[in-house]
Design an enzyme around this catalytic site. Sequence first.
Site, PDB file in Angstrom:
ATOM      1  CG  ASP A  40      34.632  62.359  27.583  1.00  0.00           C
ATOM      2  OD1 ASP A  40      33.722  62.921  26.786  1.00  0.00           O
ATOM      3  OD2 ASP A  40      35.836  62.648  27.746  1.00  0.00           O
ATOM      4  CD  GLU A  41      31.725  66.974  25.757  1.00  0.00           C
ATOM      5  OE1 GLU A  41      31.859  68.067  26.213  1.00  0.00           O
ATOM      6  OE2 GLU A  41      31.893  66.284  24.751  1.00  0.00           O
TER       7      GLU A  41
ATOM      8  CG  ASP B  74      35.821  66.615  28.042  1.00  0.00           C
ATOM      9  OD1 ASP B  74      34.962  66.937  27.008  1.00  0.00           O
ATOM     10  OD2 ASP B  74      36.811  65.557  27.799  1.00  0.00           O
TER      11      ASP B  74
END
Length: 357
Positions: free
Chosen positions: A107-108, A13
């Site tokens: 983003d993860e 993340d």
Amino acid sequence: MKQVTAKKIIHIDMDCFYAAVEMRDFPEYQNIPLAVGGDGPRSVLSTCNYQARKFGVRSAMPAIKAKQLCPELTIVHGRMAVYKEVSVHIREIFSRYTDIIEPLSLDEAYLDVTDSALCQGSATLIAEQIRADIFNELNLTASAGIAPNKFIAKIASDENKPNGQCVVSPEKVTAFVEQLSLKKIPGIGPKTFQKLQSFGFSTCADIRSSSIAKLTTIVGKFATSLYQKAHGIDNRELEVSRQRRSLAIETTLAADIYSETECLAIIEKLLPKLIVRLEKVKDRKIVKQGVKLKFNDFNQTTVEQQSLAAQQDTFNALLAKAYERANGRGIRLVGLTLGFAEPNVADEIKTKQLTLL
Ligand code: TTP
Ligand code: MG
């Protein structure tokens, strides 16, 4: 006897993602409290950097409240196109280490590296290497959790943020979950947490010493999953080719509205936009329509019904039901949703083969 080896899952993340990209591209933002979002009186923050977090500023917080907590906060507009580019690049980095990747958002992602021979098969080293690649190629930092399953990996990636990682090896799972606050379990929001607390449950250790039967009286069907999580059990595989299950469009209004007629007018404007987006996923079969309203106390409601197309009449009828729940509250957001049928695996393979040809 065949030995069952534990899986090796990494959850990666990015740290304060949107804000980090802005700090990278505009050095003047680097040493000040910074948030990304609109700065209008009714806007909500997407995220903020760690300096702003020291003041209590958080994602999804109204900009006005954030300014009260941190008067010197600088709020900048987001640049989605740049965040998407970064996201494509980090996914390319992940693909150097494994094919089994489940992206969760820009983003993860989860990565299953159980069968990877890279870095001597060490998931800890793979995570370090991925974070180093991200830093060297994008000048951004990421954090990672390494564990035998998705649930633990996701919680672990938060432990040493920013720019850190946390390994929970199979023999450490019990110790890790026992001290875990129930607040950290996905699916437990503030209300459920309060309820559990009122029955004396604050940590996973408390849940472990109870029973599914007792927990069912408090959290209903969620009891089994909660009991398993408190024991560190999560057998979910990574969902590698996740197909879109729904499509939504919504608008936050410049000022609250107080009548169903005004909501209908908003729906009329939203529907053509929804149809345009639908064009891009026209191979999917619609099975549900829904209307979402957010009230001016920030509570929200969604009313859905089965449907085979995006029909204005149905949206209008759903709005009538949703609006009944307003009870005098103003409306600050109106949204439309469509639900799609589970993708048929055979069709998916056929599409892939055709694309290859
Ligand atoms: P997160 O990973 O939840 O947050 P973050 O990366 O900003 O911070 P952290 O270091 O704690 O991981 O979300 C990723 C991005 O998604 C975030 O930068 C902005 C966006 N986002 C929103 O737009 N609204 C939200 O409510 C949240 C939680 C995130
Ligand atoms: Mg993040």
